[in-house]
Design a protein around this motif. Structure first.
Motif, PDB file in Angstrom:
ATOM      1  N   VAL A   1       0.877  -1.239   0.061  1.00  0.00           N
ATOM      2  CA  VAL A   1       0.087  -0.165  -0.132  1.00  0.00           C
ATOM      3  C   VAL A   1       0.948   1.254  -0.005  1.00  0.00           C
ATOM      4  O   VAL A   1       0.320   2.418  -0.234  1.00  0.00           O
ATOM      5  CB  VAL A   1      -1.109  -0.093   1.281  1.00  0.00           C
ATOM      6  N   GLY A   2       1.981   1.206   0.287  1.00  0.00           N
ATOM      7  CA  GLY A   2       2.965   2.260   0.363  1.00  0.00           C
ATOM      8  C   GLY A   2       3.503   2.866   1.631  1.00  0.00           C
ATOM      9  O   GLY A   2       3.742   3.801   1.859  1.00  0.00           O
ATOM     10  N   LYS A   3       3.566   1.717   2.570  1.00  0.00           N
ATOM     11  CA  LYS A   3       4.053   2.305   4.053  1.00  0.00           C
ATOM     12  C   LYS A   3       5.582   2.745   3.969  1.00  0.00           C
ATOM     13  O   LYS A   3       5.943   3.699   4.477  1.00  0.00           O
ATOM     14  CB  LYS A   3       4.109   0.821   4.893  1.00  0.00           C
ATOM     15  N   SER A   4       6.435   2.063   3.104  1.00  0.00           N
ATOM     16  CA  SER A   4       7.876   2.616   3.187  1.00  0.00           C
ATOM     17  C   SER A   4       7.877   4.063   2.532  1.00  0.00           C
ATOM     18  O   SER A   4       8.642   4.787   2.690  1.00  0.00           O
ATOM     19  CB  SER A   4       8.699   1.497   2.356  1.00  0.00           C
ATOM     20  N   SER A   5       7.036   3.933   1.305  1.00  0.00           N
ATOM     21  CA  SER A   5       7.061   5.223   0.526  1.00  0.00           C
ATOM     22  C   SER A   5       6.583   6.304   1.640  1.00  0.00           C
ATOM     23  O   SER A   5       6.859   7.492   1.286  1.00  0.00           O
ATOM     24  CB  SER A   5       6.225   5.166  -0.632  1.00  0.00           C
ATOM     25  N   ILE A   6       5.410   5.954   2.379  1.00  0.00           N
ATOM     26  CA  ILE A   6       4.969   6.936   3.157  1.00  0.00           C
ATOM     27  C   ILE A   6       5.988   7.768   4.394  1.00  0.00           C
ATOM     28  O   ILE A   6       6.143   8.817   4.515  1.00  0.00           O
ATOM     29  CB  ILE A   6       3.733   6.400   3.848  1.00  0.00           C
TER      30      ILE A   6
ATOM     31  N   PRO B   1       5.445  -7.155  -3.812  1.00  0.00           N
ATOM     32  CA  PRO B   1       4.892  -6.997  -2.441  1.00  0.00           C
ATOM     33  C   PRO B   1       5.685  -7.987  -1.385  1.00  0.00           C
ATOM     34  O   PRO B   1       6.113  -8.959  -1.830  1.00  0.00           O
ATOM     35  CB  PRO B   1       3.513  -7.547  -2.736  1.00  0.00           C
ATOM     36  N   GLY B   2       5.515  -7.501  -0.377  1.00  0.00           N
ATOM     37  CA  GLY B   2       6.192  -8.047   0.978  1.00  0.00           C
ATOM     38  C   GLY B   2       7.726  -7.872   1.089  1.00  0.00           C
ATOM     39  O   GLY B   2       8.517  -8.783   1.712  1.00  0.00           O
ATOM     40  N   LYS B   3       7.956  -6.821   0.397  1.00  0.00           N
ATOM     41  CA  LYS B   3       9.427  -6.131   0.450  1.00  0.00           C
ATOM     42  C   LYS B   3       9.905  -6.223   1.767  1.00  0.00           C
ATOM     43  O   LYS B   3      11.118  -6.660   2.019  1.00  0.00           O
ATOM     44  CB  LYS B   3       9.601  -5.024  -0.348  1.00  0.00           C
ATOM     45  N   THR B   4       9.321  -5.473   2.654  1.00  0.00           N
ATOM     46  CA  THR B   4       9.774  -4.994   3.957  1.00  0.00           C
ATOM     47  C   THR B   4       9.216  -6.483   4.879  1.00  0.00           C
ATOM     48  O   THR B   4       8.217  -6.432   5.181  1.00  0.00           O
ATOM     49  CB  THR B   4       8.870  -3.839   4.658  1.00  0.00           C
ATOM     50  N   ARG B   5      10.287  -7.134   5.327  1.00  0.00           N
ATOM     51  CA  ARG B   5       9.949  -8.365   6.085  1.00  0.00           C
ATOM     52  C   ARG B   5      10.195  -7.769   7.756  1.00  0.00           C
ATOM     53  O   ARG B   5       9.816  -8.749   8.457  1.00  0.00           O
ATOM     54  CB  ARG B   5      10.635  -9.594   5.756  1.00  0.00           C
TER      55      ARG B   5
ATOM     56  N   SER C   1      -3.245   8.588  -4.012  1.00  0.00           N
ATOM     57  CA  SER C   1      -4.446   9.320  -4.409  1.00  0.00           C
ATOM     58  C   SER C   1      -4.422  10.127  -5.759  1.00  0.00           C
ATOM     59  O   SER C   1      -5.188  10.369  -6.585  1.00  0.00           O
ATOM     60  CB  SER C   1      -4.639  10.892  -3.460  1.00  0.00           C
ATOM     61  N   ASP C   2      -2.738  10.022  -6.266  1.00  0.00           N
ATOM     62  CA  ASP C   2      -2.846  10.194  -7.769  1.00  0.00           C
ATOM     63  C   ASP C   2      -3.386   9.319  -8.756  1.00  0.00           C
ATOM     64  O   ASP C   2      -3.631   9.718  -9.697  1.00  0.00           O
ATOM     65  CB  ASP C   2      -1.207  10.390  -7.864  1.00  0.00           C
ATOM     66  N   LYS C   3      -3.696   8.056  -8.042  1.00  0.00           N
ATOM     67  CA  LYS C   3      -4.155   7.177  -9.121  1.00  0.00           C
ATOM     68  C   LYS C   3      -5.876   7.271  -9.366  1.00  0.00           C
ATOM     69  O   LYS C   3      -6.249   6.531 -10.069  1.00  0.00           O
ATOM     70  CB  LYS C   3      -4.119   5.648  -8.407  1.00  0.00           C
TER      71      LYS C   3
ATOM     72  N   SER D   1      -0.636  11.092  -1.569  1.00  0.00           N
ATOM     73  CA  SER D   1       0.050  10.592  -2.677  1.00  0.00           C
ATOM     74  C   SER D   1       1.446  10.976  -2.160  1.00  0.00           C
ATOM     75  O   SER D   1       2.160  11.895  -2.115  1.00  0.00           O
ATOM     76  CB  SER D   1      -0.191  11.523  -4.069  1.00  0.00           C
ATOM     77  N   SER D   2       2.279   9.714  -1.875  1.00  0.00           N
ATOM     78  CA  SER D   2       3.521   9.857  -1.445  1.00  0.00           C
ATOM     79  C   SER D   2       4.423   9.895  -2.599  1.00  0.00           C
ATOM     80  O   SER D   2       5.409  10.129  -2.798  1.00  0.00           O
ATOM     81  CB  SER D   2       3.900   8.590  -0.462  1.00  0.00           C
ATOM     82  N   LYS D   3       3.914   9.565  -3.684  1.00  0.00           N
ATOM     83  CA  LYS D   3       4.441   9.814  -5.006  1.00  0.00           C
ATOM     84  C   LYS D   3       4.512  11.259  -5.400  1.00  0.00           C
ATOM     85  O   LYS D   3       5.418  11.653  -5.828  1.00  0.00           O
ATOM     86  CB  LYS D   3       3.740   8.843  -6.312  1.00  0.00           C
TER      87      LYS D   3
HETATM   88  N1  LIG Z   1       1.111   5.893  -7.989  1.00  0.00           N
HETATM   89  C1  LIG Z   1       1.640   5.798  -6.656  1.00  0.00           C
HETATM   90  N2  LIG Z   1       2.242   4.722  -6.362  1.00  0.00           N
HETATM   91  C2  LIG Z   1       2.886   4.524  -5.222  1.00  0.00           C
HETATM   92  C3  LIG Z   1       2.551   5.546  -4.206  1.00  0.00           C
HETATM   93  N3  LIG Z   1       3.154   5.021  -2.998  1.00  0.00           N
HETATM   94  C4  LIG Z   1       3.804   4.096  -3.329  1.00  0.00           C
HETATM   95  N4  LIG Z   1       3.698   3.645  -4.417  1.00  0.00           N
HETATM   96  C5  LIG Z   1       4.135   2.357  -5.092  1.00  0.00           C
HETATM   97  O1  LIG Z   1       3.613   1.451  -4.407  1.00  0.00           O
HETATM   98  C6  LIG Z   1       4.469   0.181  -4.413  1.00  0.00           C
HETATM   99  C7  LIG Z   1       4.554  -0.037  -3.146  1.00  0.00           C
HETATM  100  O2  LIG Z   1       5.203   0.605  -2.205  1.00  0.00           O
HETATM  101  P1  LIG Z   1       6.022   0.429  -1.009  1.00  0.00           P
HETATM  102  O3  LIG Z   1       6.368   1.621  -0.308  1.00  0.00           O
HETATM  103  O4  LIG Z   1       7.315  -0.341  -1.165  1.00  0.00           O
HETATM  104  O5  LIG Z   1       4.921  -0.233  -0.290  1.00  0.00           O
HETATM  105  P2  LIG Z   1       4.819  -1.144   1.443  1.00  0.00           P
HETATM  106  O6  LIG Z   1       3.576  -0.810   1.816  1.00  0.00           O
HETATM  107  O7  LIG Z   1       6.175  -0.510   2.019  1.00  0.00           O
HETATM  108  O8  LIG Z   1       5.278  -2.622   1.080  1.00  0.00           O
HETATM  109  P3  LIG Z   1       5.800  -3.729   1.686  1.00  0.00           P
HETATM  110  O9  LIG Z   1       6.852  -3.612   2.350  1.00  0.00           O
HETATM  111  O10 LIG Z   1       5.820  -4.802   0.641  1.00  0.00           O
HETATM  112  O11 LIG Z   1       4.506  -4.241   2.843  1.00  0.00           O
HETATM  113  C8  LIG Z   1       5.855   0.546  -5.065  1.00  0.00           C
HETATM  114  O12 LIG Z   1       5.899   0.365  -6.334  1.00  0.00           O
HETATM  115  C9  LIG Z   1       5.740   2.122  -4.921  1.00  0.00           C
HETATM  116  O13 LIG Z   1       6.466   2.968  -5.891  1.00  0.00           O
HETATM  117  C10 LIG Z   1       1.824   6.687  -4.403  1.00  0.00           C
HETATM  118  O14 LIG Z   1       1.541   7.595  -3.674  1.00  0.00           O
HETATM  119  N5  LIG Z   1       1.423   6.438  -5.950  1.00  0.00           N
END
Ligand SMILES: Nc1nc2c(ncn2[C@@H]2O[C@H](COP(=O)(O)OP(=O)(O)OP(=O)(O)O)[C@@H](O)[C@H]2O)c(=O)[nH]1
Ligand SMILES: [Mg+2]
Length: 199
Positions: free
Chosen positions: A34-39, A56-60, A144-146, A175-177
């Motif tokens: 969902v983008g936890k690490s991106s957030i 998916p499942g990158k952060t273990r 939210s950009d999606k 939108s973390s992006k």
């Molecule tokens: N379009 C869009 N993509 C995003 C956004 N935030 C994250 N992503 C994408 O979503 C994917 C997962 O992002 P992560 O931050 O790795 O998600 P995570 O929740 O940490 O995932 P795990 O570590 O696997 O649990 C990546 O391809 C990111 O680039 C956003 O705001 N907009």
């Protein structure tokens, strides 16, 4: 709110590995991908501090990040990834529960959702669990950009209704992006942690 300095503190799986620190902690939870690490990168104004993955499942493991020496952001492994064995799911649950229940300096939980989708049964379980814990929490509806702007409030309402979120709990579209919603997200976070020294 000024965030200029941040660093990765440590990676841990169990309490022995947690950093020895008295700083308040903010945990980031949510479904895998969902983008936890991106957030975390977004909140800290960084590009690649927390590892983001297409897979998916990158952060273990549990990763701790220091922000301005005022607080730690904690990246917890995501749940709900289908291709994970029962054994690994159990391990996830043990590790995440050990952190959420056993860390006194945990001050706030950020639950991250994908704004495009209705929360899943796993999200409901997680959210109910957070409510039962009684910890302050906010919900960030990411990506939210999606979706087009006209769907934002409808999707936020759907999230509120599905998880039965009470009015005092903020649900913020970000939108973390594209880096939208940053001020609003931090304002809510600060408001929910009154003891936090202003950063
Ligand atoms: N379009 C869009 N993509 C995003 C956004 N935030 C994250 N992503 C994408 O979503 C994917 C997962 O992002 P992560 O931050 O790795 O998600 P995570 O929740 O940490 O995932 P795990 O570590 O696997 O649990 C990546 O391809 C990111 O680039 C956003 O705001 N907009
Ligand atoms: Mg991650």
């Amino acid at each position: 709110m000024i965030i200029k300095w941040s660093e990765h503190v440590t990676t841990a799986v169990n309490p022995e590995g947690y950093p020895k620190s008295d700083l308040p902690e903010i945990a980031v939870v949510g479904r895998s991908n969902v983008g936890k690490s991106s957030i975390i990168n977004f909140l800290l104004n960084r590009k690649n501090l927390a590892r983001v993955g297409e897979i998916p499942g990158k952060t273990r493991q549990i990763n701790f990040f220091n922000a301005e020496n005022k607080l730690l952001l904690v990246d917890l492994p995501g749940y709900g990834y289908a291709k994970v064995s029962k054994e690994e799911k159990k391990k996830w649950q043990e590790n995440v529960e050990a952190y959420l229940l056993g860390r006194p300096q945990l001050s706030l939980i950020i639950m991250v959702l994908d704004i495009r989708h209705k929360p899943t049964e796993d999200d409901k379980l997680m959210y109910n669990w957070i409510c039962t814990m009684g910890k302050p929490h906010v919900v960030l509806a990411n990506k939210s950009d999606k979706i087009s702007r006209s769907y934002l409030s409808g999707n936020i309402n759907q999230i509120r209704e599905t998880l039965q979120i009470v009015p005092g709990v903020p649900v913020i579209a970000v939108s973390s992006k594209k880096r939208t919603g940053w001020n609003e997200a931090w304002s809510c976070i600060i408001e929910m942690i009154p003891d936090l020294i202003k950063i």
